[in-house]
Design an enzyme around this catalytic site. Sequence first.
Site, PDB file in Angstrom:
ATOM      1  N   GLU A   1      58.170  20.267 114.964  1.00 21.40           N
ATOM      2  CA  GLU A   1      57.300  19.859 114.022  1.00 21.40           C
ATOM      3  C   GLU A   1      57.539  20.109 112.692  1.00 21.40           C
ATOM      4  O   GLU A   1      58.536  20.915 112.056  1.00 21.40           O
ATOM      5  CB  GLU A   1      55.892  20.725 114.182  1.00 21.40           C
ATOM      6  CG  GLU A   1      56.104  22.259 114.149  1.00 21.40           C
ATOM      7  CD  GLU A   1      55.080  22.966 114.729  1.00 21.40           C
ATOM      8  OE1 GLU A   1      53.975  22.514 115.342  1.00 21.40           O
ATOM      9  OE2 GLU A   1      54.762  24.442 114.441  1.00 21.40           O
ATOM     10  N   CYS A   2      57.188  19.043 111.809  1.00 20.22           N
ATOM     11  CA  CYS A   2      57.620  18.872 110.302  1.00 20.22           C
ATOM     12  C   CYS A   2      59.131  19.180 110.162  1.00 20.22           C
ATOM     13  O   CYS A   2      59.933  18.247 110.477  1.00 20.22           O
ATOM     14  CB  CYS A   2      56.756  20.070 109.507  1.00 20.22           C
ATOM     15  SG  CYS A   2      56.367  19.647 107.754  1.00 20.22           S
ATOM     16  N   GLY A   3      59.448  20.283 109.663  1.00 21.95           N
ATOM     17  CA  GLY A   3      61.026  20.432 109.434  1.00 21.95           C
ATOM     18  C   GLY A   3      61.780  20.277 110.872  1.00 21.95           C
ATOM     19  O   GLY A   3      62.872  19.472 110.778  1.00 21.95           O
TER      20      GLY A   3
END
Length: 451
Positions: free
Chosen positions: A338-340
């Site tokens: 998720e995200c990074g």
Amino acid sequence: METKKSAFVLAAVSSGSGKTTVCNGILRALTRRGLSCAPFKTGPDYIDPFFHKKSSGVDSVNLDLFMSDLDHVEKLFRENFSDSDAQVGVVEGVMGLFDGYDCRKGSAADIASTLGLPVILVIDARSSAYSLVAVLCGMRSFDPSVDVKGVIFNNVASGNHLSLLKKAARDSGVEYIGHIRNRDDLATPSRYLGLAMDEVDKIEEYISHAAAAVEEGVNLERLLSVTGWKDIKNKNLSRREEILPQDSFLKGKKIAVAHDEAFNFIYPENISAFRKLCGSEDAVVEFSPLNDISLPEADLVYFPGGYPEIYADKLSRNRGMIESVRDFSEEGGMIYGECGGFLYLSEAIGEFDMCGILPFKATMDSPRLTLGYRNVSIGETKIRGHEFHYSRIENPEELHSIAVQTDVRGKEMPVGLYRKGNSVAGYTHLYWGEPEVAALLMETLFGKENI
């Protein structure tokens, strides 16, 4: 110093009032006095809880009335404070006291009234004096369910300034608890994503200065006295039995969690749910994509958010880890990012090659903040989360999203959740701290047939 239990919400009129500095100063000052603190954060923040732990030595827990239900929030507060050995519960608010995801909903005021906690306001007095009496009166009287018990004034310029502020507190009926004078050494370590989480010396210096400012100007004994837990009426916190699915396909499995300077946006309750579903405290093992040369033995690998774009060069040069992740994916291993973590699993971040499992290229050119709560629908499965990033994907058309995401008002958002084999990733940080939610999410994403 008094050692009986005390608890309060530390809130403000608006963002930028100094509540983070005051909160960390209080946590460190109380910890220095031998008091055990239980820190909490209103909302989906990762960075403030990181600082809370540095200040107190204790994990900070998110209390979020959008991403989780009321029973869960009450359970978290009960387990981490009221039923624990902690002597002081400190809940740092978000934005202004009544600012939530929908007016008051999910705000610091909502948490305060839900848990029956008094509120201590932090007010930036830099450009005002006695006029703050009107602000305090409004904050105190607007919502009778919110007990605004005291105030700490920030950025106090002089003795005369302080005298006027004390009169404002007195005439509003909100008790003066203390103040923080103008100081040049209270600038928060920062970079474009907020507080820098890897600058150890700067962080410690900042917290030490915050504690010194609190010890100089805040009456800690009075603070604990007016927020005594014995005086809190609403102590009937949820005793709902936690549902642990008996047939979780994660039972007996191992989960590897990326955790280092590049990947550190992790809700502690998400990891707790993993351990419960796997049936063992040893089921979760951490590793470093920056420093380790290969993945640990695991059935599922979780890449949380963080700062991979800042460490993109070093991550790209760690070919051993990248090849290990690729091999794990190609062999059918389960990966969630998720995200990074999403960026790390993609082809590249700018000029730096990443794992290449997902066919996306991320860029930090012309960074623009994207943030907000998200309702996530993956087929029939519903879960909630939060989006917060400055990067963007240059070629989102390469894969179709397996989820539909909307904001709090039901408007469909362009953010996606993507699958390639048994690897699933996207920008949204999901909250699965309730084990039954975690079980449903993992079953939806991976399913028994993939083990």
